[in-house]
Design a protein around this motif. Sequence first.
Motif, PDB file in Angstrom:
ATOM      1  N   GLY A  86       0.741  -1.214   0.139  1.00  0.00           N
ATOM      2  CA  GLY A  86       0.046   0.059   0.150  1.00  0.00           C
ATOM      3  C   GLY A  86       0.760   1.160   0.097  1.00  0.00           C
ATOM      4  O   GLY A  86       0.654   2.173  -0.649  1.00  0.00           O
ATOM      5  N   LEU A  87       1.979   0.990   0.676  1.00  0.00           N
ATOM      6  CA  LEU A  87       2.997   2.283   0.815  1.00  0.00           C
ATOM      7  C   LEU A  87       3.638   2.558  -0.572  1.00  0.00           C
ATOM      8  O   LEU A  87       3.884   3.760  -0.756  1.00  0.00           O
ATOM      9  N   ILE A  88       3.696   1.499  -1.219  1.00  0.00           N
ATOM     10  CA  ILE A  88       4.314   1.772  -2.652  1.00  0.00           C
ATOM     11  C   ILE A  88       3.141   2.361  -3.635  1.00  0.00           C
ATOM     12  O   ILE A  88       3.652   3.048  -4.379  1.00  0.00           O
ATOM     13  N   GLU A  89       2.037   1.857  -3.554  1.00  0.00           N
ATOM     14  CA  GLU A  89       1.318   2.262  -4.408  1.00  0.00           C
ATOM     15  C   GLU A  89       0.230   3.620  -4.233  1.00  0.00           C
ATOM     16  O   GLU A  89      -0.171   4.170  -5.245  1.00  0.00           O
ATOM     17  N   LEU A  90      -0.195   3.833  -3.018  1.00  0.00           N
ATOM     18  CA  LEU A  90      -0.635   4.939  -2.826  1.00  0.00           C
ATOM     19  C   LEU A  90      -0.048   6.040  -2.931  1.00  0.00           C
ATOM     20  O   LEU A  90      -0.795   6.995  -3.722  1.00  0.00           O
ATOM     21  N   PRO A  91       1.158   6.566  -2.929  1.00  0.00           N
ATOM     22  CA  PRO A  91       1.870   7.613  -3.613  1.00  0.00           C
ATOM     23  C   PRO A  91       1.450   8.047  -5.024  1.00  0.00           C
ATOM     24  O   PRO A  91       1.363   9.168  -5.265  1.00  0.00           O
ATOM     25  N   THR A  92       1.561   6.972  -5.808  1.00  0.00           N
ATOM     26  CA  THR A  92       1.149   7.238  -7.208  1.00  0.00           C
ATOM     27  C   THR A  92      -0.267   7.853  -7.339  1.00  0.00           C
ATOM     28  O   THR A  92      -0.362   8.740  -8.192  1.00  0.00           O
ATOM     29  N   ASP A 100      -5.594  18.060  -1.240  1.00  0.00           N
ATOM     30  CA  ASP A 100      -5.015  19.201  -0.334  1.00  0.00           C
ATOM     31  C   ASP A 100      -5.158  18.580   0.955  1.00  0.00           C
ATOM     32  O   ASP A 100      -4.323  18.995   1.846  1.00  0.00           O
ATOM     33  N   VAL A 101      -5.964  17.582   1.222  1.00  0.00           N
ATOM     34  CA  VAL A 101      -6.129  16.834   2.578  1.00  0.00           C
ATOM     35  C   VAL A 101      -6.269  15.473   2.337  1.00  0.00           C
ATOM     36  O   VAL A 101      -7.045  15.143   1.309  1.00  0.00           O
ATOM     37  N   VAL A 102      -5.835  14.681   3.007  1.00  0.00           N
ATOM     38  CA  VAL A 102      -6.149  13.137   2.872  1.00  0.00           C
ATOM     39  C   VAL A 102      -6.815  12.573   4.242  1.00  0.00           C
ATOM     40  O   VAL A 102      -6.340  12.819   5.282  1.00  0.00           O
ATOM     41  N   ALA A 115      -1.651   6.946   5.926  1.00  0.00           N
ATOM     42  CA  ALA A 115      -1.106   8.244   6.578  1.00  0.00           C
ATOM     43  C   ALA A 115       0.385   8.401   6.579  1.00  0.00           C
ATOM     44  O   ALA A 115       0.688   9.555   6.354  1.00  0.00           O
ATOM     45  N   VAL A 116       1.475   7.304   6.236  1.00  0.00           N
ATOM     46  CA  VAL A 116       2.772   7.289   6.158  1.00  0.00           C
ATOM     47  C   VAL A 116       2.789   8.187   4.601  1.00  0.00           C
ATOM     48  O   VAL A 116       3.728   8.949   4.546  1.00  0.00           O
ATOM     49  N   ALA A 117       2.251   7.487   3.636  1.00  0.00           N
ATOM     50  CA  ALA A 117       2.283   7.947   2.395  1.00  0.00           C
ATOM     51  C   ALA A 117       2.229   9.558   2.064  1.00  0.00           C
ATOM     52  O   ALA A 117       2.891  10.367   1.696  1.00  0.00           O
ATOM     53  N   ALA A 118       0.938   9.940   2.658  1.00  0.00           N
ATOM     54  CA  ALA A 118       0.609  11.452   2.797  1.00  0.00           C
ATOM     55  C   ALA A 118       1.357  12.150   3.419  1.00  0.00           C
ATOM     56  O   ALA A 118       1.872  13.372   3.011  1.00  0.00           O
ATOM     57  N   ALA A 119       1.813  11.603   4.719  1.00  0.00           N
ATOM     58  CA  ALA A 119       2.605  12.538   5.505  1.00  0.00           C
ATOM     59  C   ALA A 119       4.237  12.893   4.711  1.00  0.00           C
ATOM     60  O   ALA A 119       4.339  13.825   4.798  1.00  0.00           O
ATOM     61  N   PRO A 124      -1.343  17.484   4.226  1.00  0.00           N
ATOM     62  CA  PRO A 124      -2.153  17.126   5.444  1.00  0.00           C
ATOM     63  C   PRO A 124      -2.863  15.768   5.907  1.00  0.00           C
ATOM     64  O   PRO A 124      -3.636  15.533   4.944  1.00  0.00           O
ATOM     65  N   VAL A 125      -2.911  15.239   6.937  1.00  0.00           N
ATOM     66  CA  VAL A 125      -3.642  13.998   7.009  1.00  0.00           C
ATOM     67  C   VAL A 125      -4.791  14.163   8.148  1.00  0.00           C
ATOM     68  O   VAL A 125      -4.468  14.735   9.330  1.00  0.00           O
ATOM     69  N   ALA A 126      -5.839  13.963   7.789  1.00  0.00           N
ATOM     70  CA  ALA A 126      -6.970  14.043   8.702  1.00  0.00           C
ATOM     71  C   ALA A 126      -7.343  12.560   9.176  1.00  0.00           C
ATOM     72  O   ALA A 126      -7.699  11.883   8.394  1.00  0.00           O
ATOM     73  N   HIS A 127      -7.510  12.449  10.482  1.00  0.00           N
ATOM     74  CA  HIS A 127      -7.720  11.107  10.929  1.00  0.00           C
ATOM     75  C   HIS A 127      -8.975  11.004  11.881  1.00  0.00           C
ATOM     76  O   HIS A 127      -9.071  11.820  12.753  1.00  0.00           O
TER      77      HIS A 127
END
Length: 446
Positions: A86-92, A100-102, A115-119, A124-127
Amino acid sequence: MVDRRKKVCVVVASRANLARITTVLEAVRDHPALELQVIAAASALLDRFGGAVNLLEEAGFRPDARIRFIIEGQTPAAMAKSTGLGLIELPTAFEMLEPDVVVTVADRFETIATAVAAAYMNIPVAHTQGGEVSGSIDESVRHAITKLSHIHFPATELSARRIVAMGEDPRFVFNVGCPSIDLAARTRPGTHRDVLSHHGGDGSPIDPQKPFVLVMQHGVTTEYGQGRAQMIATLRALSSIGMQALVFPPNVDAGSDDVATGIREIRALGLAERCHFVGNLPAEDFTRLMAHCACMIGNSSAALREGAYLGTPAVSVGTRQHSRECGPNVVFASHDPLEIAEAIRTQITHGRYESSHLFGDGTAGRRVADLLATVSPPVQKRLHYDSAELLRRSRETPRTPVRAPTQDDANVDPTDEQSRARQKPPHAPGSTRGNHQPRYETPRAP
């Protein structure tokens, strides 16, 4: 010059994600200052685990991207690899959509990859649902996501206070309630017969004229290898009660295959004669079932969240919901079949509880959207502690010698006065109500 709308990207990665974020999707879509982006990912794309993407599209949300990153096997290693994929694919997808926010939901392995990818991409990450306490690896994942997130939408006041205590900026911590309560608040219960007529599945048919229970039990990642015995214990207890039941499949977490094996073995032994085995349902349909069932059994957080609002009697089995806030509708039990059965009888005898707004009043989705439209936190985070005050306190209160933790320490939430007290109310033998939990042992399976 007209200001463009803020792009809000919501990652829906499981059936549980969808139930917990549907009203946020609706509110963001309808907000004049926001543009909704949706990524469907992980088990949300797999029919075996509910095919939540189909429900997403039926609700009018066409995904802007689809990302497959589940490694089959449902083992701890498979979960770790799925997180990495997921960390490999989400940044694409984030590069393509330029949000503007995930928005990421709760505490699952898909959530921490988001969260790791967006940060790392300075988004900005909204949780949602941070600051809660529970069992399983979810406990660690949830707090790690909090430290990666910039805007926090906890579901309770105690959760909000925990987030601030972790050093998060209180200006960006908002107790909005849980969006799943929004669905519970607006769902029309219907009649007993109506809610039992469209669930499909196989096994013993359900008589709509008689009471029924719901069973939903997942594997516990930190107790991997014990899921089969744990599920068998729950279904043996249910068999001794003799009440008809709707039994739902486990989620994709490590250990789910063991839970499924336990279900198959109980069926092979002829101990599931009054059980009807159901696939996955839309959240609204599941909420209707919760509103009509005599008791909900297993380890799903729905029993604590929606169950509190609906007043559904519930028996939470094992450690998965250990120390999570809950209303009086929940009794906790270990994996002892006799204890589970006695707790179920106690809850059925009690009947429905008064509605609790512990997890919200049904307005979370709209409040989240309004805040996303107006709040703009800095990307660079800092611990929000008063360093001078910390040093002053350390001088005034010297640290005490460290001792080895005991099992009793493991069963206590230090932020929860009730948990610290460890009082044992006089309910079912060995079981506890509300925020009190017993110690646990997994039984040996036959």
